[in-house]
Design an enzyme around this catalytic site. Structure first.
Site, short mmCIF file in Angstrom:
data_model
loop_
_atom_site.label_atom_id
_atom_site.label_comp_id
_atom_site.label_asym_id
_atom_site.label_seq_id
_atom_site.Cartn_x
_atom_site.Cartn_y
_atom_site.Cartn_z
N ASP A 189 0.85 -1.19 0.00
CA ASP A 189 0.00 0.00 0.00
C ASP A 189 0.89 1.24 0.00
OD1 ASP A 189 -2.69 1.34 0.40
OD2 ASP A 189 -1.64 2.07 2.17
N GLU A 273 -1.74 -1.34 -5.87
CA GLU A 273 -2.98 -0.70 -6.29
C GLU A 273 -2.73 0.16 -7.52
OE1 GLU A 273 -6.59 1.94 -4.23
OE2 GLU A 273 -4.64 1.72 -3.24
N CYS A 326 -12.75 -4.55 6.29
CA CYS A 326 -12.13 -5.16 7.47
C CYS A 326 -11.37 -6.40 7.05
CB CYS A 326 -13.20 -5.50 8.50
SG CYS A 326 -12.56 -6.37 9.96
N CYS A 329 -13.13 -9.67 9.26
CA CYS A 329 -14.44 -10.23 8.91
C CYS A 329 -14.93 -9.83 7.54
CB CYS A 329 -15.47 -9.84 9.97
SG CYS A 329 -15.87 -8.07 9.98
N CYS A 345 -13.73 -1.84 13.48
CA CYS A 345 -14.79 -2.46 12.68
C CYS A 345 -16.09 -2.49 13.47
CB CYS A 345 -14.37 -3.87 12.26
SG CYS A 345 -15.63 -4.76 11.34
N CYS A 348 -16.94 -6.68 14.08
CA CYS A 348 -16.13 -7.57 14.94
C CYS A 348 -15.31 -6.82 15.98
CB CYS A 348 -15.21 -8.42 14.06
SG CYS A 348 -13.98 -7.47 13.14
N ASP A 355 -3.36 1.70 7.01
CA ASP A 355 -2.48 1.30 5.92
C ASP A 355 -2.18 -0.20 5.94
OD1 ASP A 355 -2.38 3.95 5.12
OD2 ASP A 355 -0.62 4.39 6.36
#
Length: 398
Positions: A189, A273, A326, A329, A345, A348, A355
């Site tokens: 990232d 990305e 997330c 989950c 989150c 969860c 990052d």
């Protein structure tokens, strides 16, 4: 050339004598003149709905040399002049193929000074390079040796804005071979606080080379602005500014080379990305920092090094919401603003580093793409699977 060998350019700095510098400067000027003449001829022919190719411009060059006005073209080697016509042909081919903009005229002050020599335009013997129209070899600083037993097929001589001279030799490099299988994948990232964050949790610091030299650069630019246009003092001040820019670019490039080489050697699959840097730099608040990070150059290095060493580079669609998914989950958060660096989150209650979480989700999406394929749209609602649009980085054929 065997299937495993690639052509690789080895760039060195050299220090010409006064006679060599004068000869190369004349060659640069003639190359620029021929390029502009040929471009003008092709543009004019296009207005008459005629097409002029390389062979036609080569015949024009022969005629130009016979005129009194352009007789000075005979004083330099003909090889760089023919090569600039080939470069113009490639430029038009890319333009008509919608891969580049239309060719532009070369400027005496702004365009890159360079000349390309093929095997008929130079002699390379016992590590000594002698160009056509020269009696002495170039005084090259051999910062690293050429591969054993290879000779350059093309030599490009250039001078940068800081006045430094470089020679680039294109050779077949037998030392570039696929690396052993690493068996590991990694998500990468890109950011500004940290240059890269890896799915392993490692954060690579952003060196911010431009920021470190910003005060020196600003002072040199103020001095340049005070000098009279066309004066020798202005030329000296401009060169001082160019040297600072060159120092920034050299350190940035060296750091990216070391970083990308390490990532390629340690990992079999690399997932990044697809960032639209061209659009991102339109944000005037971040443009300077984004340009200093050089994300596009980093991606380019990863692409060709993965192709060299038998690694897989997976490029995930830019709309894939890696920062909002997330990694525990898979729940998609509604909003995670840029200034929020950690978030929890809703499903969860797991607290994520923004990052690191994005790098983990990029890795998962990239591995899904490389192993079994993935959906063609980014995930828009609460999770089911791992959806990603992918781009496979093209391998460079040797």
């Amino acid at each position: 050339m065997t299937a495993n060998q690639v052509k690789r350019a080895f760039k060195y700095r050299f220090y010409p004598t006064d006679a060599q510098a004068a000869e190369l400067s004349r060659t640069f000027g003639c190359v620029r003149k021929v390029y502009n003449l040929a471009l003008d001829a092709r543009t004019e022919a296009w207005t008459r709905q005629e097409r002029v190719n390389y062979n036609a411009t080569s015949s024009m060059l022969t005629a130009w040399k016979k005129t009194e006005e352009l007789a000075y073209l005979n004083e330099v080697s003909s090889v760089p002049l023919q090569q600039t016509l080939r470069h113009l042909q490639v430029a038009f081919t890319n333009f008509f193929g919608k891969r580049a903009k239309d060719p532009r005229f070369k400027s005496r002050k702004k365009s890159r000074k360079s000349a390309e020599y093929t095997t008929s335009g130079f002699r390379f013997l016992d590590g000594r390079l002698t160009l056509a129209k020269m009696t002495e070899p170039l005084a090259i600083r051999w910062s690293r040796p050429l591969p054993v037993g290879v000779k350059p097929s093309t030599v490009t001589v250039s001078q940068d804005a800081a006045g430094r001279w470089f020679v680039s030799m294109l050779c077949e490099d037998p030392t570039v071979v696929p690396l052993p299988e690493a068996g590991a994948g990694i998500g990468i990232d890109a950011g500004l606080d940290h240059l890269l964050t890896l799915s392993t949790g490692e954060k690579i610091a952003n060196p911010r080379h431009e920021r470190k030299d910003r005060a020196r650069l600003a002072r040199a630019q103020r001095d340049l602005a005070k000098k009279s246009k066309g004066s020798n003092n202005r030329a000296k001040a401009r060169r001082r500014v160019a040297k600072i820019y060159a120092r920034i670019a050299d350190r940035r490039r060296d750091g990216l080379h070391q970083l990308t080489t390490r990532l390629v050697r340690e990992n079999q699959t690399l997932v990044i990305e697809d960032l639209t840097v061209r659009n991102m730099v339109k944000n005037h608040s971040l443009a300077r920092a984004i340009s200093d990070a050089a994300w596009r150059e980093l991606r380019s290095m990863l692409e060709y090094k993965c192709a060299w060493y038998g690694r897989d580079l997976v490029v995930v669609d830019r709309f894939f919401p890696s920062s909002k998914l997330c990694s525990t989950c898979g729940t998609l958060q509604e909003k995670v603003p840029l200034h929020v660096r950690t978030w929890t989150c809703d499903s969860c209650d797991t607290t994520h580093d923004r990052d690191v979480n994005a790098a983990i989700k990029l890795k998962a999406a990239g591995l899904a793409v490389s192993v079994c394929g993935a959906g063609v749209r980014p995930q828009r609602s609460s999770p089911g699977g791992q959806s990603a649009t992918k781009q496979k980085a093209p391998r460079r054929e040797p």
